[in-house]
Design a protein around this motif. Structure first.
Motif, PDB file in Angstrom:
ATOM      1  N   UNK A  38      13.434   3.492 -29.206  1.00  0.00           N
ATOM      2  CA  UNK A  38      13.233   4.137 -30.590  1.00  0.00           C
ATOM      3  C   UNK A  38      15.135   3.487 -31.247  1.00  0.00           C
ATOM      4  N   UNK A  39      16.083   3.105 -30.859  1.00  0.00           N
ATOM      5  CA  UNK A  39      17.334   3.303 -31.228  1.00  0.00           C
ATOM      6  C   UNK A  39      17.351   2.141 -31.233  1.00  0.00           C
ATOM      7  N   UNK A  45      12.402  -6.684 -28.669  1.00  0.00           N
ATOM      8  CA  UNK A  45      12.536  -5.406 -27.868  1.00  0.00           C
ATOM      9  C   UNK A  45      12.958  -5.000 -26.301  1.00  0.00           C
ATOM     10  N   UNK A  46      13.738  -4.176 -26.271  1.00  0.00           N
ATOM     11  CA  UNK A  46      14.241  -3.211 -24.596  1.00  0.00           C
ATOM     12  C   UNK A  46      13.144  -2.531 -23.994  1.00  0.00           C
ATOM     13  N   UNK A  47      12.306  -3.467 -23.126  1.00  0.00           N
ATOM     14  CA  UNK A  47      10.837  -2.825 -22.084  1.00  0.00           C
ATOM     15  C   UNK A  47      11.576  -2.731 -21.506  1.00  0.00           C
ATOM     16  N   UNK A  48      10.954  -2.288 -20.079  1.00  0.00           N
ATOM     17  CA  UNK A  48      11.294  -1.881 -19.309  1.00  0.00           C
ATOM     18  C   UNK A  48      12.081  -2.837 -18.289  1.00  0.00           C
ATOM     19  N   UNK A  49      11.451  -4.020 -18.807  1.00  0.00           N
ATOM     20  CA  UNK A  49      11.889  -5.494 -17.982  1.00  0.00           C
ATOM     21  C   UNK A  49      13.498  -6.088 -18.322  1.00  0.00           C
ATOM     22  N   UNK A  50      13.972  -5.112 -18.954  1.00  0.00           N
ATOM     23  CA  UNK A  50      15.402  -4.956 -19.304  1.00  0.00           C
ATOM     24  C   UNK A  50      15.821  -3.993 -18.654  1.00  0.00           C
ATOM     25  N   UNK A  51      16.321  -3.554 -17.613  1.00  0.00           N
ATOM     26  CA  UNK A  51      17.020  -2.635 -16.611  1.00  0.00           C
ATOM     27  C   UNK A  51      18.286  -2.457 -16.824  1.00  0.00           C
ATOM     28  N   UNK A  52      18.407  -1.233 -16.537  1.00  0.00           N
ATOM     29  CA  UNK A  52      20.214  -0.988 -16.448  1.00  0.00           C
ATOM     30  C   UNK A  52      20.878  -0.857 -15.475  1.00  0.00           C
ATOM     31  N   UNK A  75      26.154   5.713 -34.780  1.00  0.00           N
ATOM     32  CA  UNK A  75      25.474   4.575 -34.157  1.00  0.00           C
ATOM     33  C   UNK A  75      24.858   4.708 -33.368  1.00  0.00           C
ATOM     34  N   UNK A  76      24.193   5.488 -33.232  1.00  0.00           N
ATOM     35  CA  UNK A  76      22.955   5.227 -32.443  1.00  0.00           C
ATOM     36  C   UNK A  76      22.491   4.008 -31.114  1.00  0.00           C
ATOM     37  N   UNK A  77      22.532   2.965 -32.952  1.00  0.00           N
ATOM     38  CA  UNK A  77      21.333   1.284 -32.880  1.00  0.00           C
ATOM     39  C   UNK A  77      22.795   0.084 -31.706  1.00  0.00           C
ATOM     40  N   UNK A  78      23.356   1.091 -32.053  1.00  0.00           N
ATOM     41  CA  UNK A  78      24.829  -0.358 -30.631  1.00  0.00           C
ATOM     42  C   UNK A  78      24.608   0.263 -29.727  1.00  0.00           C
ATOM     43  N   UNK A 226      25.742   0.458 -21.978  1.00  0.00           N
ATOM     44  CA  UNK A 226      26.770   1.480 -22.523  1.00  0.00           C
ATOM     45  C   UNK A 226      25.552   1.308 -23.587  1.00  0.00           C
ATOM     46  N   UNK A 227      25.818   3.188 -24.325  1.00  0.00           N
ATOM     47  CA  UNK A 227      25.181   2.809 -25.429  1.00  0.00           C
ATOM     48  C   UNK A 227      26.459   3.659 -26.074  1.00  0.00           C
ATOM     49  N   UNK A 228      26.616   2.829 -26.848  1.00  0.00           N
ATOM     50  CA  UNK A 228      27.952   3.290 -27.957  1.00  0.00           C
ATOM     51  C   UNK A 228      27.724   4.774 -28.547  1.00  0.00           C
ATOM     52  N   UNK A 229      26.080   4.676 -29.270  1.00  0.00           N
ATOM     53  CA  UNK A 229      25.976   6.246 -29.760  1.00  0.00           C
ATOM     54  C   UNK A 229      25.829   7.046 -29.080  1.00  0.00           C
ATOM     55  N   UNK A 230      25.916   8.525 -30.039  1.00  0.00           N
ATOM     56  CA  UNK A 230      25.785   9.554 -29.617  1.00  0.00           C
ATOM     57  C   UNK A 230      26.020  11.012 -30.208  1.00  0.00           C
TER      58      UNK A 230
END
Ligand SMILES: Cc1cc2nc3c(=O)[nH]c(=O)nc-3n(C[C@H](O)[C@H](O)[C@H](O)COP(=O)(O)OP(=O)(O)OC[C@H]3O[C@@H](n4cnc5c(N)ncnc54)[C@H](O)[C@@H]3O)c2cc1C
Length: 287
Positions: A38-39, A45-52, A75-78, A226-230
């Motif tokens: 979404x962000x 596209x960040x699908x299920x194939x891009x794991x965390x 900064x949610x997009x970062x 890491x998610x820089x947004x919040x």
């Protein structure tokens, strides 16, 4: 008594009540594929194939809860992607002194001491979005023969995710590349080590020449790290609403917050972030 209530990212209702206030410290959303999709504005596209790389609880619940009661997000997009081991328990080291990245053609494709976003972008552009961290006995000696999980390296070699080979020809066969390509890559890289200059990719950090077998290769992929947004906070760790006003009694610290690290968090800075703002939030909420 201060209370907030709402719905978490997975739809569960919640209520938080406290005498003085609440500190949100629920981390980021690196494991929440839907939120990432979404962000995300800067990656494919960040699908299920891009794991965390994160634990499964990094689902952005605190962000969802805070926005339910009017908090602003920033900064949610970062979203930070990094090259990481395909099987994290066989990762050898984050050190790149004695390591290069090679793709399935046996060729380097990026400066290994570069920015995380540059390296992740380059790795995503490789065949199969895969690569290998290639190293030799110099790395083995640097890490004392132990993986990042503290296991003996040679005990966890599996020939797929962690490969050990006596010769470059044997390594090329294991990673499925042309042997001459790999030999040329290593020879070129060793000449860059000797000259202290990498005319291909501009790498600046060099260790030893990669000339001491046996050789090791760790299979790698790109993961959300890491998610820089919040939620937006001020210097007192108070959460701000969409009008820039303080939400009374609500504090936040750590990866649940945005606006601290800019577009690309530097390695090590998250710990500074969580300690500094965690302490500020804790002190303020207990006043
Ligand atoms: C593999 C890896 C290596 C890293 N290495 C480094 C490093 O070397 N240096 C550095 O600076 N940073 C590093 N980081 C980043 C750093 O670890 C994180 O940014 C940091 O831990 C975030 O801390 P936090 O307290 O904000 O959130 P977290 O550590 O994510 O803690 C959040 C907690 O909240 C809980 N939680 C979430 N939702 C709920 C809910 N709804 N209800 C109740 N509890 C909930 C979670 O279970 C978790 O315990 C690394 C990250 C990873 C994944």
């Amino acid at each position: 008594m201060v209370g907030v209530s709402g719905v978490t990212a997975d739809g569960a209702p919640f209520t938080l009540k406290a005498n003085k206030g609440v500190v949100l410290a629920t981390g980021g959303f690196a494991s929440n594929v839907e939120m990432g999709q979404a962000y995300n504005k800067h990656w494919l596209p960040l699908g299920e194939n891009i794991r965390s790389t994160n634990v499964s609880s990094s689902t952005g619940d605190g962000i969802a809860m805070a926005t339910e009661i009017g908090a602003n997000v920033i900064d949610m997009e970062w979203i930070q992607l990094v090259p990481a081991a395909t099987k994290m328990t066989v990762g050898l080291s984050a050190s790149i002194n004695n390591t290069i990245y090679v793709n399935h053609e046996g060729k380097r494709f990026v400066r290994e001491d570069g920015r995380r976003d540059d390296m992740a972008g380059a790795a995503l552009a490789q065949p199969g979005q895969e690569y290998y961290r290639f190293s030799d006995m110099h790395l083995y000696e640097e890490i004392g023969g132990l993986t990042t999980y503290g296991k003996q390296v040679d005990e966890v070699v599996d020939g797929v995710n962690l490969i050990k080979a006596e010769t470059l020809e044997e390594m090329a066969a294991a990673i499925g590349c042309d042997a001459q390509n790999l030999i040329d890559t290593i020879n070129a890289y060793n000449s860059y080590v000797e000259n202290g200059e990498d005319p291909e990719f501009g790498r600046k950090v060099f260790g030893e020449k990669l000339d001491k077998g046996p050789y090791y290769a760790v299979k790698g992929e790109v993961r959300v790290h890491h998610t820089m947004g919040g939620v937006e906070i001020n210097e007192q760790a108070q959460v701000l609403d969409t009008q820039g006003n303080v939400i009374p009694g609500l504090y936040a610290a750590g990866e649940v917050t945005g606006g601290i690290h800019g577009a690309n968090r530097l390695g090590g800075n998250a710990i500074a972030d969580i300690i500094v703002f965690g302490r500020i939030a804790g002190e303020n909420v207990s006043k």
